[in-house]
Design an enzyme around this catalytic site. Structure first.
Site, mmCIF file in Angstrom:
data_model
loop_
_atom_site.group_PDB
_atom_site.id
_atom_site.type_symbol
_atom_site.label_atom_id
_atom_site.label_comp_id
_atom_site.label_asym_id
_atom_site.label_seq_id
_atom_site.Cartn_x
_atom_site.Cartn_y
_atom_site.Cartn_z
ATOM 1 N N LYS A 12 -4.241 -67.171 -19.354
ATOM 2 C CA LYS A 12 -3.152 -68.088 -19.634
ATOM 3 C C LYS A 12 -3.604 -69.100 -20.682
ATOM 4 O O LYS A 12 -4.749 -69.535 -20.696
ATOM 5 C CB LYS A 12 -2.732 -68.849 -18.377
ATOM 6 C CG LYS A 12 -2.519 -67.999 -17.143
ATOM 7 C CD LYS A 12 -1.263 -67.168 -17.231
ATOM 8 C CE LYS A 12 -0.960 -66.531 -15.890
ATOM 9 N NZ LYS A 12 0.213 -65.623 -15.938
ATOM 10 N N ASP A 60 -1.009 -65.368 -22.294
ATOM 11 C CA ASP A 60 0.295 -65.662 -21.697
ATOM 12 C C ASP A 60 0.509 -67.169 -21.741
ATOM 13 O O ASP A 60 -0.267 -67.925 -21.161
ATOM 14 C CB ASP A 60 0.308 -65.153 -20.250
ATOM 15 C CG ASP A 60 1.645 -65.346 -19.558
ATOM 16 O OD1 ASP A 60 2.566 -65.912 -20.169
ATOM 17 O OD2 ASP A 60 1.759 -64.929 -18.386
ATOM 18 N N LYS A 80 -6.412 -60.574 -19.488
ATOM 19 C CA LYS A 80 -5.362 -61.510 -19.910
ATOM 20 C C LYS A 80 -5.660 -62.877 -19.343
ATOM 21 O O LYS A 80 -6.027 -63.011 -18.179
ATOM 22 C CB LYS A 80 -3.980 -61.042 -19.432
ATOM 23 C CG LYS A 80 -2.840 -61.932 -19.950
ATOM 24 C CD LYS A 80 -1.477 -61.365 -19.583
ATOM 25 C CE LYS A 80 -1.102 -61.673 -18.159
ATOM 26 N NZ LYS A 80 0.250 -61.154 -17.804
ATOM 27 N N GLU A 84 2.372 -63.349 -24.601
ATOM 28 C CA GLU A 84 3.396 -63.176 -23.576
ATOM 29 C C GLU A 84 4.205 -64.462 -23.361
ATOM 30 O O GLU A 84 3.633 -65.547 -23.270
ATOM 31 C CB GLU A 84 2.699 -62.771 -22.276
ATOM 32 C CG GLU A 84 3.612 -62.354 -21.158
ATOM 33 C CD GLU A 84 2.796 -61.832 -19.990
ATOM 34 O OE1 GLU A 84 3.195 -62.087 -18.839
ATOM 35 O OE2 GLU A 84 1.751 -61.178 -20.233
ATOM 36 N N ASP A 88 9.241 -56.782 -13.898
ATOM 37 C CA ASP A 88 8.679 -57.081 -12.586
ATOM 38 C C ASP A 88 9.491 -56.302 -11.556
ATOM 39 O O ASP A 88 10.712 -56.463 -11.470
ATOM 40 C CB ASP A 88 8.769 -58.588 -12.342
ATOM 41 C CG ASP A 88 8.185 -59.022 -11.016
ATOM 42 O OD1 ASP A 88 8.674 -58.550 -9.971
ATOM 43 O OD2 ASP A 88 7.266 -59.853 -11.020
ATOM 44 N N ASN A 105 3.270 -68.567 -20.543
ATOM 45 C CA ASN A 105 4.106 -68.936 -19.396
ATOM 46 C C ASN A 105 5.256 -69.867 -19.772
ATOM 47 O O ASN A 105 5.508 -70.877 -19.105
ATOM 48 C CB ASN A 105 3.268 -69.559 -18.287
ATOM 49 C CG ASN A 105 2.543 -68.516 -17.457
ATOM 50 O OD1 ASN A 105 1.317 -68.478 -17.444
ATOM 51 N ND2 ASN A 105 3.283 -67.659 -16.767
ATOM 52 N N HIS A 113 4.301 -55.885 -14.061
ATOM 53 C CA HIS A 113 3.985 -57.265 -13.694
ATOM 54 C C HIS A 113 3.812 -57.316 -12.186
ATOM 55 O O HIS A 113 4.748 -57.069 -11.429
ATOM 56 C CB HIS A 113 5.113 -58.204 -14.146
ATOM 57 C CG HIS A 113 4.855 -59.649 -13.827
ATOM 58 N ND1 HIS A 113 5.506 -60.313 -12.819
ATOM 59 C CD2 HIS A 113 3.996 -60.534 -14.382
ATOM 60 C CE1 HIS A 113 5.077 -61.572 -12.772
ATOM 61 N NE2 HIS A 113 4.156 -61.727 -13.704
#
Length: 359
Positions: free
Chosen positions: A166, A195, A164, A221, A270, A197, A297
């Site tokens: 970002k 991701d 993965k 994500e 998480d 974010n 997570h």
């Protein structure tokens, strides 16, 4: 197993080095700000867990909060559900989120660790399961394929079946170029996740996600703000790629709200925000009822235990923020992580703890 009784709570802060700093669209994490929790019992057993504070700014407030909460727990039995109900009652007007939610979740993990140690069993056995390999993906920040090519290739050589990265640090064209180069490095057999974010609005997220379809991504994500459930639902409705969210849900009710809003195709709670292991079990039931894949997570040590008993178990995120202060850091084998014990398998490297202690 003798009933454990809490005698004290100890919290220590460290800023531990990272083998690989994490760069995101929201900023970089150059070191790991952690709060180490020790739940001492009258029986001489200590339960352990840690909190990842994201920024050193909140380390001292977390320490102060733990000091204030400790008197509420002294003399209480180590019964995770009862202690969580105690917190919910005592802090109902404030609510369990933010720093308090982090602490409550971390203490829950330490309670389970203590019970596992007392029984001589890994926590996964207390949960009714057995330790088994859980597939993991190597979790990166923003990458520069030219600069990071060798390191990315090593992730695949280590056996990781997924990677993965970002996105969101540049234009859509930059995202596309990054993924083209990444695919050329790791090949087509490795699952790729991205991701954002929370860096996009719904309209821009829809535009970008559609453009990413040719890369065969496992998921996208948090393309929009985590609390924007309607925005996530809008993106999901028009996305050819599964939408993943959940790392910023606080306890089971947030998970229920997200599911009711149709905000995601996959979930990744998480442990530090969802209520620890006790909270995970509640959300695990929701995921099973919704037939929704469930990933973790962070917190790889505890995540290996809960994912092993999760009916819709998907992926374990391998982002090792605690390794520098652990006596026995978790190591993937053939791209998988297996729960260790007794308890959660967490022991502090006290020399490292002293070396990286918050000044």
């Amino acid at each position: 197993m003798e009933s454990l009784v809490i005698s004290d709570i100890r919290a220590r802060a460290v800023i531990a080095p990272l083998l690989r700093p994490i760069r995101t669209a929201s900023g970089s994490i150059e070191a790991s700000p952690l709060v180490l929790l020790d739940v001492a019992t009258e029986q001489g057993i200590t339960g352990r867990s840690y909190l990842f504070a994201y920024t050193p700014v909140v380390l001292r407030p977390l320490l102060a909060l733990a000091e204030q909460v400790a008197p509420l727990l002294r003399g209480q039995p180590v019964v995770p559900l009862a202690r969580q109900e105690q917190f919910e009652k005592q802090f109902r007007l404030l609510g369990l989120q933010g720093l308090l939610g982090m602490l409550v979740s971390g203490l829950d993990m330490a309670f389970w660790d203590a019970m596992g140690q007392a029984s001589g069993l890994p926590v996964v056995r207390l949960l009714g399961g057995e330790a088994r390999p859980v597939r993991a993906y190597d979790s990166w920040g923003l990458v520069d394929p030219a600069r990071d090519a060798e390191a990315l290739a090593r992730s695949v050589e280590r056996g990781f079946r997924g990677l993965k990265i970002k996105l969101g640090g540049g234009s859509l064209e930059h995202d596309l170029a990054t993924l083209r180069d990444l695919r050329s490095i790791v090949g087509d057999a490795v699952a790729l996740m991205v991701d954002y974010n929370q860096s996009l609005g719904p309209g821009e997220a829809i535009r970008r996600v559609r453009a990413l379809e040719p890369f065969g991504l496992e998921w996208v994500e948090e393309p929009v703000a985590a609390e924007d459930l309607q925005g996530h639902a809008q993106v999901r409705a028009r996305s050819p790629i599964p939408i993943q969210t959940g790392e910023n849900w606080w306890f089971a009710r947030d998970a229920q709200r997200a599911l009711s809003a149709g905000a995601c195709d996959r979930m990744m709670p998480d442990l530090m925000k969802i209520g620890g292991i006790t909270g995970w079990l509640s959300v695990m039931g929701l995921a099973r009822a919704a037939s929704m894949p469930m990933s973790s997570h962070l917190f790889i040590e505890a995540s290996a235990h809960v994912l092993a008993v999760t009916p819709t178990c998907d992926w374990l995120e391998f982002m090792d923020f605690g390794a520098a202060v652990l006596a026995h850091p978790c190591q993937p084998v053939d791209g998988c992580v297996t729960a260790r014990g007794p308890g959660l398998g967490i022991d502090w490297d006290e020399a490292a703890v002293a070396r990286y202690a918050l000044p």
